[in-house]
Design an enzyme around this catalytic site. Sequence first.
Site, PDB file in Angstrom:
ATOM      1  N   MET A  36      11.023  24.793   2.854  1.00 19.13           N
ATOM      2  CA  MET A  36      10.206  23.987   1.941  1.00 19.13           C
ATOM      3  C   MET A  36      11.063  23.202   0.947  1.00 19.13           C
ATOM      4  O   MET A  36      10.839  22.011   0.735  1.00 19.13           O
ATOM      5  CB  MET A  36       9.209  24.879   1.204  1.00 19.13           C
ATOM      6  N   LYS A  48       0.847  -1.206   0.000  1.00 14.56           N
ATOM      7  CA  LYS A  48       0.000   0.000   0.000  1.00 14.56           C
ATOM      8  C   LYS A  48       0.879   1.251   0.000  1.00 14.56           C
ATOM      9  O   LYS A  48       2.080   1.171   0.281  1.00 14.56           O
ATOM     10  CB  LYS A  48      -0.910  -0.024   1.229  1.00 14.56           C
ATOM     11  N   TYR A  59      15.262  30.717   8.295  1.00 12.62           N
ATOM     12  CA  TYR A  59      14.072  31.398   8.802  1.00 12.62           C
ATOM     13  C   TYR A  59      14.101  31.481  10.318  1.00 12.62           C
ATOM     14  O   TYR A  59      14.424  30.503  11.004  1.00 12.62           O
ATOM     15  CB  TYR A  59      12.814  30.631   8.394  1.00 12.62           C
ATOM     16  N   ARG A  90     -10.733   0.012  15.016  1.00 13.36           N
ATOM     17  CA  ARG A  90     -10.628   0.725  13.741  1.00 13.36           C
ATOM     18  C   ARG A  90     -11.553  -0.005  12.783  1.00 13.36           C
ATOM     19  O   ARG A  90     -12.711  -0.234  13.106  1.00 13.36           O
ATOM     20  CB  ARG A  90      -9.151   0.737  13.317  1.00 13.36           C
TER      21      ARG A  90
HETATM   22  C1  LIG Z   1      -0.238  -1.763   6.848  1.00 12.87           C
HETATM   23  C2  LIG Z   1      -0.821  -3.041   7.317  1.00 12.87           C
HETATM   24  C3  LIG Z   1      -0.018  -4.175   7.460  1.00 12.87           C
HETATM   25  C4  LIG Z   1       1.493  -4.134   7.369  1.00 12.87           C
HETATM   26  O1  LIG Z   1       2.009  -3.604   8.566  1.00 12.87           O
HETATM   27  P1  LIG Z   1       3.593  -3.551   8.844  1.00 12.87           P
HETATM   28  O2  LIG Z   1       3.678  -3.143  10.261  1.00 12.87           O
HETATM   29  O3  LIG Z   1       4.138  -2.533   7.908  1.00 12.87           O
HETATM   30  O4  LIG Z   1       4.118  -4.892   8.586  1.00 12.87           O
HETATM   31  C5  LIG Z   1      -0.646  -5.372   7.746  1.00 12.87           C
HETATM   32  N1  LIG Z   1      -1.980  -5.447   7.903  1.00 12.87           N
HETATM   33  C6  LIG Z   1      -2.793  -4.348   7.795  1.00 12.87           C
HETATM   34  C7  LIG Z   1      -4.263  -4.500   7.991  1.00 12.87           C
HETATM   35  C8  LIG Z   1      -2.237  -3.122   7.507  1.00 12.87           C
HETATM   36  O5  LIG Z   1      -3.024  -2.044   7.410  1.00 12.87           O
END
Ligand SMILES: *Cc1c(COP(=O)(O)O)cnc(C)c1O
Length: 366
Positions: A306, A34, A258, A127
Amino acid sequence: MRSWVEVSLSTIRQNYRAVRGVVGAAAEIMPVVKADAYRHGAVEVSRALEQEGAGWLAVSNVEEGVALREAGIGARILVMADFLGDPLSGESGWLQEYNLTPVIHSLNDVAAARVPYHLKIDTGLGRLGTRAAPEDIVRAVAAGKAPMEGLMTHFASAANYASPQTEEQIKKFEIVVRALHAAGLAPRYIHSSATIPVAYRRRPAWGNLVRPGHAIYGYVCPVRGPAPAAALQVRPALTWKAAVLAVKDLEAGALIGYGGMHRAERPMRIAVLAAGYADGIPHRLSNKGSVIAKGKLAPIVGAVSMDLTTIDATACLELRPGDAVTLLGSEDGVSIDAQQIARQAGTISYSVLCGISARVKRVFVE
Ligand SMILES: *Cc1c(COP(=O)(O)O)cnc(C)c1O
């Protein structure tokens, strides 16, 4: 180039093999790609992982899955955090057209699903995932038109061995698994583990599929409490560099950047780097972080701005405009990784990696 990252695909492959070495034949591996593979480049990383034998990949949303399919990725793809019936994306059609497998988080969506799905149980993370009673889950799955292919959950405190939360979550999850089995609804895949439970060999959490993300990119966060020794050895796959735009000498008392945040206590040489917070250098590294210049740590002086960052180059007089410094990576045995940057910036390594912005060019190396 102003600033770029070098992603080592052979390191990605080695990290995948290291995960394989830990889980052995007990579980399949679904690398998580992802967020553009935590900014490592989802297409190239997925190709490398597919060549290593990964039969599954996990993304966050349908768009990320479609991008992988359009690049020719053939592995199964789990879409972990999107929703069915999104009127804007018309997601349901895309799932079928691109052979993507959704994670479903509610019993209403179990009824609406038309493609095989994985059902997520909220066992305590608070969640995504259903918090329905096991008997209601069983009823909904039995009545659904599409088959449930997998059952999953996600841990809140896997890195904290002083907390009972992971054991509690595992227990809750097992109750649902058992209720489904008792009703003759055994999902093909059972999965709960991201990187930490793999790295610390928490076998009861694996099921028969594990979902490592961080580990694939070369990171395992340190854990707290009475943990066993880490079983997994991985190496960061990403190096981040920036070019030196200018080098100059300042007199004692000169202010830098800055807000005049840094005052030169003695005559000082600074180098101006072609990267700033718009590239992903945390602003909180102002007057705080370091980079590696000519194999030596050079402190960041003044505010990160930036597009530019200034470093104290007094100790590396050979540094010239056009040279590259390392923001994240190693040179001559000196190294800075995302975890160190995160500690200094008061954030987490995931956020440092994902924060490397799109304007930072990516170069793939073996
Ligand atoms: C992002 C995620 C993972 C991977 O987590 P890591 O700590 O990067 O290994 C696994 N399962 C879900 C549901 C996630 O959102």
